[in-house]
Scaffold this motif. Structure first.
Motif, PDB file in Angstrom:
ATOM      1  N   ASP A   1       0.782  -1.266   0.050  1.00 61.99           N
ATOM      2  CA  ASP A   1       0.107   0.057   0.013  1.00 61.99           C
ATOM      3  C   ASP A   1       0.781   1.316  -0.074  1.00 61.99           C
ATOM      4  O   ASP A   1       1.758   1.548   0.862  1.00 61.99           O
ATOM      5  CB  ASP A   1      -1.068  -0.041   1.240  1.00 61.99           C
ATOM      6  N   ASP A   2       0.859   2.062  -1.149  1.00 65.47           N
ATOM      7  CA  ASP A   2       1.503   3.479  -1.133  1.00 65.47           C
ATOM      8  C   ASP A   2       3.013   3.054  -1.016  1.00 65.47           C
ATOM      9  O   ASP A   2       3.763   3.704  -0.481  1.00 65.47           O
ATOM     10  CB  ASP A   2       0.990   4.326   0.129  1.00 65.47           C
ATOM     11  N   ARG A   3       3.357   1.785  -1.736  1.00 64.07           N
ATOM     12  CA  ARG A   3       4.918   1.513  -1.913  1.00 64.07           C
ATOM     13  C   ARG A   3       5.519   0.801  -0.412  1.00 64.07           C
ATOM     14  O   ARG A   3       6.592   0.863  -0.440  1.00 64.07           O
ATOM     15  CB  ARG A   3       5.527   2.703  -2.488  1.00 64.07           C
ATOM     16  N   VAL A   4       4.590   0.837   0.378  1.00 65.44           N
ATOM     17  CA  VAL A   4       5.331  -0.010   1.775  1.00 65.44           C
ATOM     18  C   VAL A   4       4.607  -1.201   1.693  1.00 65.44           C
ATOM     19  O   VAL A   4       3.224  -1.355   1.435  1.00 65.44           O
ATOM     20  CB  VAL A   4       4.572   0.911   2.894  1.00 65.44           C
TER      21      VAL A   4
ATOM     22  N   TYR B   1      18.272  -6.952  10.380  1.00 64.78           N
ATOM     23  CA  TYR B   1      18.800  -7.328   9.449  1.00 64.78           C
ATOM     24  C   TYR B   1      17.804  -8.033   8.372  1.00 64.78           C
ATOM     25  O   TYR B   1      18.012  -7.786   7.102  1.00 64.78           O
ATOM     26  CB  TYR B   1      19.962  -8.141   9.566  1.00 64.78           C
ATOM     27  N   ALA B   2      16.856  -8.843   8.827  1.00 66.71           N
ATOM     28  CA  ALA B   2      15.975  -9.443   8.061  1.00 66.71           C
ATOM     29  C   ALA B   2      15.079  -8.440   7.360  1.00 66.71           C
ATOM     30  O   ALA B   2      14.791  -8.526   6.166  1.00 66.71           O
ATOM     31  CB  ALA B   2      15.083 -10.306   9.008  1.00 66.71           C
ATOM     32  N   GLN B   3      14.737  -7.161   7.895  1.00 70.53           N
ATOM     33  CA  GLN B   3      13.828  -6.332   7.583  1.00 70.53           C
ATOM     34  C   GLN B   3      14.850  -5.669   6.297  1.00 70.53           C
ATOM     35  O   GLN B   3      14.074  -5.423   5.051  1.00 70.53           O
ATOM     36  CB  GLN B   3      13.420  -5.248   8.262  1.00 70.53           C
ATOM     37  N   LYS B   4      16.013  -5.590   6.462  1.00 72.22           N
ATOM     38  CA  LYS B   4      16.579  -4.900   5.515  1.00 72.22           C
ATOM     39  C   LYS B   4      16.988  -5.926   4.364  1.00 72.22           C
ATOM     40  O   LYS B   4      16.925  -5.391   3.148  1.00 72.22           O
ATOM     41  CB  LYS B   4      18.415  -4.467   6.010  1.00 72.22           C
ATOM     42  N   GLN B   5      17.091  -7.238   4.475  1.00 69.75           N
ATOM     43  CA  GLN B   5      17.117  -8.030   3.264  1.00 69.75           C
ATOM     44  C   GLN B   5      15.888  -8.207   2.466  1.00 69.75           C
ATOM     45  O   GLN B   5      15.711  -8.089   1.286  1.00 69.75           O
ATOM     46  CB  GLN B   5      17.364  -9.606   3.966  1.00 69.75           C
ATOM     47  N   LEU B   6      14.497  -8.019   3.201  1.00 73.12           N
ATOM     48  CA  LEU B   6      13.454  -8.221   2.507  1.00 73.12           C
ATOM     49  C   LEU B   6      13.393  -6.608   1.728  1.00 73.12           C
ATOM     50  O   LEU B   6      12.897  -6.546   0.384  1.00 73.12           O
ATOM     51  CB  LEU B   6      12.334  -7.981   3.511  1.00 73.12           C
ATOM     52  N   ALA B   7      13.734  -5.503   2.230  1.00 71.23           N
ATOM     53  CA  ALA B   7      13.467  -4.180   1.758  1.00 71.23           C
ATOM     54  C   ALA B   7      14.594  -4.264   0.516  1.00 71.23           C
ATOM     55  O   ALA B   7      14.028  -3.820  -0.839  1.00 71.23           O
ATOM     56  CB  ALA B   7      13.961  -3.243   2.416  1.00 71.23           C
ATOM     57  N   GLU B   8      15.827  -4.770   0.432  1.00 74.43           N
ATOM     58  CA  GLU B   8      16.601  -4.596  -0.703  1.00 74.43           C
ATOM     59  C   GLU B   8      16.042  -5.704  -1.769  1.00 74.43           C
ATOM     60  O   GLU B   8      16.189  -5.342  -2.823  1.00 74.43           O
ATOM     61  CB  GLU B   8      18.203  -5.201  -0.366  1.00 74.43           C
ATOM     62  N   THR B   9      15.517  -6.770  -1.446  1.00 74.36           N
ATOM     63  CA  THR B   9      14.979  -7.835  -2.365  1.00 74.36           C
ATOM     64  C   THR B   9      13.824  -6.982  -3.003  1.00 74.36           C
ATOM     65  O   THR B   9      13.736  -7.060  -4.355  1.00 74.36           O
ATOM     66  CB  THR B   9      14.609  -9.178  -1.692  1.00 74.36           C
ATOM     67  N   LEU B  10      13.003  -6.755  -2.504  1.00 78.84           N
ATOM     68  CA  LEU B  10      11.637  -6.166  -2.939  1.00 78.84           C
ATOM     69  C   LEU B  10      11.928  -4.868  -3.556  1.00 78.84           C
ATOM     70  O   LEU B  10      11.327  -4.611  -4.455  1.00 78.84           O
ATOM     71  CB  LEU B  10      10.652  -5.943  -1.923  1.00 78.84           C
TER      72      LEU B  10
ATOM     73  N   GLN C   1       8.468  -1.761  -6.906  1.00 71.61           N
ATOM     74  CA  GLN C   1       7.030  -1.638  -6.362  1.00 71.61           C
ATOM     75  C   GLN C   1       7.188  -1.124  -4.873  1.00 71.61           C
ATOM     76  O   GLN C   1       6.006  -0.611  -4.288  1.00 71.61           O
ATOM     77  CB  GLN C   1       5.826  -2.715  -6.445  1.00 71.61           C
ATOM     78  N   VAL C   2       8.406  -1.175  -4.196  1.00 70.37           N
ATOM     79  CA  VAL C   2       8.235  -1.008  -2.704  1.00 70.37           C
ATOM     80  C   VAL C   2       9.281  -0.109  -2.391  1.00 70.37           C
ATOM     81  O   VAL C   2      10.432  -0.253  -3.165  1.00 70.37           O
ATOM     82  CB  VAL C   2       8.548  -2.453  -2.187  1.00 70.37           C
ATOM     83  N   ASN C   3       9.413   0.876  -1.653  1.00 68.94           N
ATOM     84  CA  ASN C   3      10.317   1.755  -1.136  1.00 68.94           C
ATOM     85  C   ASN C   3      10.564   1.320   0.227  1.00 68.94           C
ATOM     86  O   ASN C   3      11.482   1.813   0.794  1.00 68.94           O
ATOM     87  CB  ASN C   3       9.678   3.166  -1.094  1.00 68.94           C
ATOM     88  N   ARG C   4       9.686   0.744   1.165  1.00 71.20           N
ATOM     89  CA  ARG C   4       9.966   0.524   2.586  1.00 71.20           C
ATOM     90  C   ARG C   4       9.282  -0.682   2.831  1.00 71.20           C
ATOM     91  O   ARG C   4       7.878  -1.073   2.148  1.00 71.20           O
ATOM     92  CB  ARG C   4       9.360   1.388   3.349  1.00 71.20           C
ATOM     93  N   VAL C   5       9.458  -1.581   3.942  1.00 69.81           N
ATOM     94  CA  VAL C   5       9.096  -2.855   4.117  1.00 69.81           C
ATOM     95  C   VAL C   5       8.877  -2.775   5.762  1.00 69.81           C
ATOM     96  O   VAL C   5       9.782  -2.192   6.587  1.00 69.81           O
ATOM     97  CB  VAL C   5      10.055  -3.835   4.012  1.00 69.81           C
ATOM     98  N   GLN C   6       7.651  -3.270   6.149  1.00 71.89           N
ATOM     99  CA  GLN C   6       7.507  -3.725   7.653  1.00 71.89           C
ATOM    100  C   GLN C   6       7.001  -5.198   7.641  1.00 71.89           C
ATOM    101  O   GLN C   6       6.620  -5.654   6.795  1.00 71.89           O
ATOM    102  CB  GLN C   6       6.612  -2.716   8.310  1.00 71.89           C
ATOM    103  N   ILE C   7       7.417  -5.601   9.010  1.00 73.14           N
ATOM    104  CA  ILE C   7       7.149  -7.225   9.096  1.00 73.14           C
ATOM    105  C   ILE C   7       6.169  -7.207  10.055  1.00 73.14           C
ATOM    106  O   ILE C   7       5.978  -6.607  11.279  1.00 73.14           O
ATOM    107  CB  ILE C   7       8.356  -7.887   9.612  1.00 73.14           C
ATOM    108  N   SER C   8       5.210  -8.302   9.874  1.00 79.70           N
ATOM    109  CA  SER C   8       3.755  -8.436  10.613  1.00 79.70           C
ATOM    110  C   SER C   8       3.939  -9.801  11.376  1.00 79.70           C
ATOM    111  O   SER C   8       4.319 -10.776  10.100  1.00 79.70           O
ATOM    112  CB  SER C   8       2.773  -8.203  10.033  1.00 79.70           C
ATOM    113  N   VAL C   9       3.641 -10.310  12.258  1.00 78.38           N
ATOM    114  CA  VAL C   9       3.452 -11.496  12.875  1.00 78.38           C
ATOM    115  C   VAL C   9       2.032 -11.508  13.790  1.00 78.38           C
ATOM    116  O   VAL C   9       1.711 -10.650  14.667  1.00 78.38           O
ATOM    117  CB  VAL C   9       4.482 -12.080  13.706  1.00 78.38           C
ATOM    118  N   ASP C  10       1.299 -12.596  13.211  1.00 78.98           N
ATOM    119  CA  ASP C  10      -0.095 -12.534  13.946  1.00 78.98           C
ATOM    120  C   ASP C  10      -0.906 -11.186  14.107  1.00 78.98           C
ATOM    121  O   ASP C  10      -1.394 -10.714  14.924  1.00 78.98           O
ATOM    122  CB  ASP C  10       0.009 -12.949  15.315  1.00 78.98           C
ATOM    123  N   ASP C  11      -0.669 -10.491  12.698  1.00 76.84           N
ATOM    124  CA  ASP C  11      -1.381  -9.300  12.318  1.00 76.84           C
ATOM    125  C   ASP C  11      -0.934  -8.185  13.150  1.00 76.84           C
ATOM    126  O   ASP C  11      -1.325  -6.973  13.197  1.00 76.84           O
ATOM    127  CB  ASP C  11      -2.822  -9.381  12.535  1.00 76.84           C
TER     128      ASP C  11
END
Length: 572
Positions: free
Chosen positions: A246-249, A268-277, A282-292
């Motif tokens: 949503d909105d490149r996030v 570090y995992a979040q940075k791996q995701l951000a660099e990959t995506l 389509q993506v400028n920023r990444v956030q990680i969710s567990v159980d919503d």
């Protein structure tokens, strides 16, 4: 038994079926307002089985439908199969890509002794294979493979496929419309790591979801730990919510195993995701969710060392000294370096450090500023490989020649003037013709001559806490076997420039993807060495006549230089 040759099945119908083309959406990604359209590839709604179709027509129809099966989850392809056959077939068991230049050969064997039904064999000239994890392997030229289909007649005497191998067979053209290459980013084993790309080929229609799953699955086998690592705890999977954009996030929903990660590993995992995506556009920023629940992550806990790229050059050695190429001419390199007689190759550091050269093919030296005498680093009185500088300041070389290697390479610290051996068990007894360390320092590319060919490999470099190389993993062959290799360089993080040849052809630069495809560049007569800066546009060739060539359009242009060129190099 009857045999027919068929043109690339899906390629032939691309034009005929343009009325059925559409852009699919990936159910695992909800796209927001701010993102560009997803590159979903071409979706062809293939026709289903015709009434009273022959065994050959059923197999041909299946090949078409399965080639474009990613768009409908292979529903149309399964219409060409029995219920039992469809339930047993693993449609995601990999892809075999066949050459568009050689028609498929379809042979109807007819009834098979001791079984019910008919057998059809499809023979293909294989260009490449793609494993279920997306890793791509080029086939040797002329590789042939047979695919076997067992058919039975169902109600109304209609032929259907009851047995076949896992995976999908598709042409090169179709593969390009359905799959795309995506670098998946892992981490070097350094205390402050750098990103290490692992190139995969993923369905265009689900590239976001596929990229995350590839990242969670870990690096390919040859990128071994501790040389290359991931911050995701073992067993972490993509949750049912998948990836929402949503909105490149991008919000990436993960299973509860991720909660086992430390605060630093989460960052570090979040940075791996951000660099990959980010590579997907389509993506400028990444956030990680567990159980919503979106997890709070402190990015400062995960410092990433930038991968160095050459910022100047090439540095060119002539009989008059060292110069820096600018435009179409040379300016004298600061430091007043002299050029020792018999200089064969140069290696430049990414940061501060001595320039290193190979003299007389047998002596590794550190060049002295002010034109002084060079310092001998390694002189085994035997031919040596052209040197390669790594990002940690070590210079790599080793013996070259038939059966000269004893399972190790030599690394030199040009500041301290010391050398050490690094274990490379794969090289024992080998004739190594070229080596080059990747820019982030976690991978080594090398070429080995056998009795029949030259094979290019990549392997992982293990280092200690100070960055000193201590071992090299088992090598992974890339590209097709060649008949000759003279030199190789890293063009970027996922592509090599190999100065080589296949068959009787002259040496030319082959762009070889590390997990990707190979593409030749035009030939320059007499080329003996290649240098690479940042990308394909910064490739240079040195010829045996002492000429220097740079890229110009799709070809090369000679760079005017009165003095004969001995060597040219960028950092690395």
């Amino acid at each position: 038994m009857r045999t027919r040759r068929l043109l690339a099945v899906a390629t032939v119908v691309l034009v005929a079926l343009t009325g059925c083309l559409s852009l699919p959406t990936d159910g695992g990604v909800a796209e927001g307002r701010g993102g560009p359209p997803v590159d979903s590839g071409i979706e062809v709604v293939a026709p289903g089985p015709a009434e009273d179709a022959s065994e050959e027509a059923i197999v041909q129809g299946f090949l078409l439908a399965s080639s474009f099966g990613l768009g409908d989850d292979f529903a149309r392809a399964r219409e060409f199969m029995t219920v039992a056959g469809a339930s047993q077939w693993n449609s995601l068991g990999g892809v075999t890509v066949y050459s568009d230049a050689v028609p498929l050969e379809v042979t109807v064997e007819g009834a098979v002794a001791g079984s019910v039904g008919s057998s059809v064999t499809v023979a293909a000239t294989v260009a490449a294979t793609v494993a279920p994890d997306g890793s791509y392997t080029e086939a040797a030229p002329g590789t042939r493979q047979e695919f076997h289909f067992q058919l039975v007649q169902i109600a109304g005497d209609q032929w259907r496929i009851s047995q076949l191998e896992a995976g999908v067979l598709m042409s090169e053209v179709t593969f390009g419309t359905q799959y795309r290459e995506v670098p998946i980013y892992f981490l070097s084993g350094d205390e402050e790591p750098r990103f290490v790309p692992d190139l995969r080929w993923l369905p265009r229609s689900s590239a976001v979801r596929g990229s995350v799953r590839a990242l969670l699955g870990g690096p390919v086998d040859w990128l071994t730990s501790p040389a290359v690592v991931t911050a995701f705890p073992g067993g972490t999977e993509l949750a049912i919510e998948g990836v929402q954009i949503d909105d490149r996030v991008a919000t990436v929903s993960l299973s509860t195993e991720f909660l086992d990660a430390s605060a630093a590993d989460r960052a570090y995992a979040q940075k791996q995701l951000a660099e990959t995506l980010r590579q997907l556009g389509q993506v400028n920023r990444v956030q990680i969710s567990v159980d919503d629940n979106v997890l709070p992550i402190e990015e400062s806990l995960a410092p990433i060392e930038a991968t160095p790229v050459p910022v100047r050059g090439p540095v060119v050695a002539t009989g008059e000294g060292l110069g820096l190429l600018s435009g179409n001419g040379l300016s004298q390199l600061a430091g007043g370096y002299g050029v020792p007689g018999g200089l064969d190759a140069l290696a430049l550091p990414y940061a501060a450090g001595p320039l290193v050269g190979l003299v007389g093919s047998r002596t590794l030296v550190a060049l002295a500023e002010g034109g002084g005498e060079p310092t001998v680093l390694h002189a085994p009185d035997a031919p040596l490989l052209a040197p390669s500088y790594d990002a940690h300041g070590w210079v790599w070389t080793g013996p070259t020649g038939t059966a000269t290697n004893q399972g190790q390479l030599v690394v030199a610290n040009p500041v301290a003037g010391a050398t050490e051996a690094v274990a490379v068990p794969d090289l024992a007894g080998a004739d190594v013709v070229a080596i080059r360390v990747s820019r982030e320092g976690a991978r080594l590319a090398y070429a080995v001559r056998t009795t029949t060919s030259v094979i290019v490999y990549v392997a992982a470099i293990e280092r200690d806490s100070s960055g000193r190389p201590v071992a090299v993993s088992q090598g992974q062959p890339i590209g097709a076997p060649l008949t000759n290799v003279r030199d190789l360089v890293w063009v970027d993080d996922v592509e090599l420039g190999v100065l080589g040849a296949d068959g009787e052809a002259a040496l030319t630069v082959l762009l070889v993807g590390v997990g990707g495809q190979t593409a030749p560049l035009p030939t320059v007569e007499g080329a003996i060495a290649v240098a690479a800066g940042d990308g394909r546009r910064e490739l240079f060739l040195v010829t045996a006549a002492g000429d220097l060539y740079g890229r110009s359009g799709n070809g090369w242009r000679r760079i005017d230089e009165d003095e004969g060129v001995l060597a040219a190099a960028f950092a690395g």
